[in-house]
Design a protein around this motif. Structure first.
Motif, PDB file in Angstrom:
ATOM      1  N   UNK A  37      18.607 -65.084 -22.774  1.00 46.94           N
ATOM      2  CA  UNK A  37      18.375 -63.639 -22.692  1.00 46.94           C
ATOM      3  C   UNK A  37      17.681 -63.275 -21.376  1.00 46.94           C
ATOM      4  N   UNK A  38      16.762 -64.134 -20.931  1.00 46.14           N
ATOM      5  CA  UNK A  38      16.086 -63.901 -19.652  1.00 46.14           C
ATOM      6  C   UNK A  38      17.080 -63.998 -18.498  1.00 46.14           C
ATOM      7  N   UNK A  39      17.975 -64.968 -18.564  1.00 49.07           N
ATOM      8  CA  UNK A  39      18.996 -65.129 -17.519  1.00 49.07           C
ATOM      9  C   UNK A  39      19.958 -63.943 -17.560  1.00 49.07           C
ATOM     10  N   UNK A  40      20.313 -63.492 -18.753  1.00 49.95           N
ATOM     11  CA  UNK A  40      21.194 -62.329 -18.888  1.00 49.95           C
ATOM     12  C   UNK A  40      20.515 -61.086 -18.307  1.00 49.95           C
ATOM     13  N   UNK A  41      19.227 -60.905 -18.568  1.00 49.71           N
ATOM     14  CA  UNK A  41      18.496 -59.764 -18.009  1.00 49.71           C
ATOM     15  C   UNK A  41      18.559 -59.805 -16.487  1.00 49.71           C
ATOM     16  N   UNK A  42      18.456 -60.992 -15.886  1.00 45.49           N
ATOM     17  CA  UNK A  42      18.584 -61.125 -14.437  1.00 45.49           C
ATOM     18  C   UNK A  42      19.972 -60.702 -13.977  1.00 45.49           C
ATOM     19  N   UNK A  43      21.009 -61.050 -14.753  1.00 44.79           N
ATOM     20  CA  UNK A  43      22.387 -60.638 -14.446  1.00 44.79           C
ATOM     21  C   UNK A  43      22.468 -59.112 -14.371  1.00 44.79           C
ATOM     22  N   UNK A  44      21.856 -58.440 -15.343  1.00 47.37           N
ATOM     23  CA  UNK A  44      21.873 -56.977 -15.341  1.00 47.37           C
ATOM     24  C   UNK A  44      21.077 -56.412 -14.163  1.00 47.37           C
ATOM     25  N   UNK A  45      19.922 -56.995 -13.886  1.00 49.07           N
ATOM     26  CA  UNK A  45      19.095 -56.530 -12.766  1.00 49.07           C
ATOM     27  C   UNK A  45      19.829 -56.687 -11.441  1.00 49.07           C
ATOM     28  N   UNK A  46      20.522 -57.806 -11.263  1.00 53.42           N
ATOM     29  CA  UNK A  46      21.282 -58.031 -10.034  1.00 53.42           C
ATOM     30  C   UNK A  46      22.428 -57.036  -9.894  1.00 53.42           C
ATOM     31  N   UNK A  47      22.826 -56.439 -11.002  1.00 54.58           N
ATOM     32  CA  UNK A  47      23.893 -55.441 -10.987  1.00 54.58           C
ATOM     33  C   UNK A  47      23.345 -54.025 -10.887  1.00 54.58           C
ATOM     34  N   UNK A  48      22.033 -53.893 -10.690  1.00 51.27           N
ATOM     35  CA  UNK A  48      21.436 -52.594 -10.440  1.00 51.27           C
ATOM     36  C   UNK A  48      20.750 -51.932 -11.617  1.00 51.27           C
ATOM     37  N   UNK A  49      20.766 -52.552 -12.780  1.00 49.86           N
ATOM     38  CA  UNK A  49      20.123 -51.957 -13.949  1.00 49.86           C
ATOM     39  C   UNK A  49      18.614 -52.223 -13.914  1.00 49.86           C
ATOM     40  N   UNK A  50      17.843 -51.316 -14.517  1.00 47.56           N
ATOM     41  CA  UNK A  50      16.404 -51.513 -14.718  1.00 47.56           C
ATOM     42  C   UNK A  50      16.219 -51.964 -16.162  1.00 47.56           C
ATOM     43  N   UNK A  51      15.837 -53.221 -16.345  1.00 45.91           N
ATOM     44  CA  UNK A  51      15.804 -53.814 -17.682  1.00 45.91           C
ATOM     45  C   UNK A  51      14.372 -53.886 -18.215  1.00 45.91           C
ATOM     46  N   UNK A  52      14.191 -53.304 -19.388  1.00 51.72           N
ATOM     47  CA  UNK A  52      12.930 -53.436 -20.137  1.00 51.72           C
ATOM     48  C   UNK A  52      13.205 -54.428 -21.260  1.00 51.72           C
ATOM     49  N   UNK A  53      12.531 -55.566 -21.220  1.00 54.28           N
ATOM     50  CA  UNK A  53      12.739 -56.581 -22.257  1.00 54.28           C
ATOM     51  C   UNK A  53      11.731 -56.369 -23.374  1.00 54.28           C
ATOM     52  N   UNK A  54      12.245 -56.333 -24.597  1.00 54.67           N
ATOM     53  CA  UNK A  54      11.416 -56.101 -25.770  1.00 54.67           C
ATOM     54  C   UNK A  54      11.544 -57.318 -26.683  1.00 54.67           C
ATOM     55  N   UNK A  55      10.491 -58.111 -26.754  1.00 56.44           N
ATOM     56  CA  UNK A  55      10.489 -59.307 -27.599  1.00 56.44           C
ATOM     57  C   UNK A  55      10.283 -58.925 -29.056  1.00 56.44           C
ATOM     58  N   UNK A  56      11.053 -59.573 -29.928  1.00 53.96           N
ATOM     59  CA  UNK A  56      10.900 -59.366 -31.361  1.00 53.96           C
ATOM     60  C   UNK A  56      11.278 -60.649 -32.096  1.00 53.96           C
ATOM     61  N   UNK A  57      10.572 -60.921 -33.153  1.00 52.87           N
ATOM     62  CA  UNK A  57      10.898 -62.073 -33.995  1.00 52.87           C
ATOM     63  C   UNK A  57      11.798 -61.668 -35.156  1.00 52.87           C
ATOM     64  N   UNK A  58      12.240 -60.410 -35.175  1.00 47.79           N
ATOM     65  CA  UNK A  58      13.100 -59.923 -36.250  1.00 47.79           C
ATOM     66  C   UNK A  58      14.351 -59.257 -35.671  1.00 47.79           C
ATOM     67  N   UNK A  59      15.214 -60.068 -35.061  1.00 51.10           N
ATOM     68  CA  UNK A  59      16.444 -59.536 -34.473  1.00 51.10           C
ATOM     69  C   UNK A  59      17.363 -58.945 -35.535  1.00 51.10           C
ATOM     70  N   UNK A  60      17.309 -59.460 -36.760  1.00 49.30           N
ATOM     71  CA  UNK A  60      18.168 -58.906 -37.819  1.00 49.30           C
ATOM     72  C   UNK A  60      17.838 -57.440 -38.072  1.00 49.30           C
ATOM     73  N   UNK A  61      16.561 -57.084 -38.002  1.00 49.30           N
ATOM     74  CA  UNK A  61      16.172 -55.686 -38.196  1.00 49.30           C
ATOM     75  C   UNK A  61      16.705 -54.819 -37.054  1.00 49.30           C
ATOM     76  N   UNK A  62      16.694 -55.340 -35.845  1.00 55.97           N
ATOM     77  CA  UNK A  62      17.218 -54.605 -34.683  1.00 55.97           C
ATOM     78  C   UNK A  62      18.717 -54.393 -34.844  1.00 55.97           C
TER      79      UNK A  62
END
Length: 145
Positions: free
Chosen positions: A38-63
């Motif tokens: 996910x961190x590497x993917x966020x870098x992919x988005x940033x390199x493409x010009x996006x501003x990425x806010x990473x939100x850590x959660x231990x409950x991805x099923x709820x998301x």
């Protein structure tokens, strides 16, 4: 100017417009705090010009439930941009296309964690499908990379 020159010029102009389109676009990326891809993917988005806010959660099923991601289309993480949901390791070009064209869809999905997708190391074993994110019994392909 011949037809090939005009076609090339149009393609270059479209590519420039699409690449500039993401500049400054905010992305909320919900992820497991222990997931390195996910961190590497966020870098992919940033390199493409996006501003990425990473939100850590231990409950991805709820998301995933909150954003209505069907189980068969679940990916590693869930990103939101405006009213769109982008599930999994989707190439930035696909996201830019959706944002530029504004189709009446919920979003896109790359289910699972396919090797060779943006954020996942290794060589692809074959084509990877990007699906329209919906509750359809049979997911429809948006693109293949």
């Amino acid at each position: 100017m011949n037809i090939w020159t005009k076609t090339l010029a149009a393609a270059v102009l479209a590519g420039l417009q699409l690449s500039a389109f993401a500049a400054g676009t905010p992305v909320k990326l919900y992820k497991n705090p222990h997931c390195g891809c996910c961190d590497v993917y966020a870098d992919h988005l940033k390199q493409s010009g996006f501003e990425v806010e990473m939100i850590d959660t231990n409950d991805m099923q709820a998301i995933k439930a909150k954003f209505g991601v069907p189980e068969k289309l679940e990916g590693c993480h869930t990103a939101t941009i405006g009213n769109y949901v982008f599930e999994g390791l989707i190439p930035a070009e696909n996201i830019k296309k959706v944002l530029a064209e504004k189709p009446p869809i919920k979003g896109l999905s790359v289910p699972g964690m396919p090797v060779g997708a943006p954020g996942m190391p290794g060589n692809k074993k074959g084509p990877i499908n990007v699906y329209y994110l919906n509750a359809s019994a049979t997911p429809k392909v948006f693109s293949t990379f």
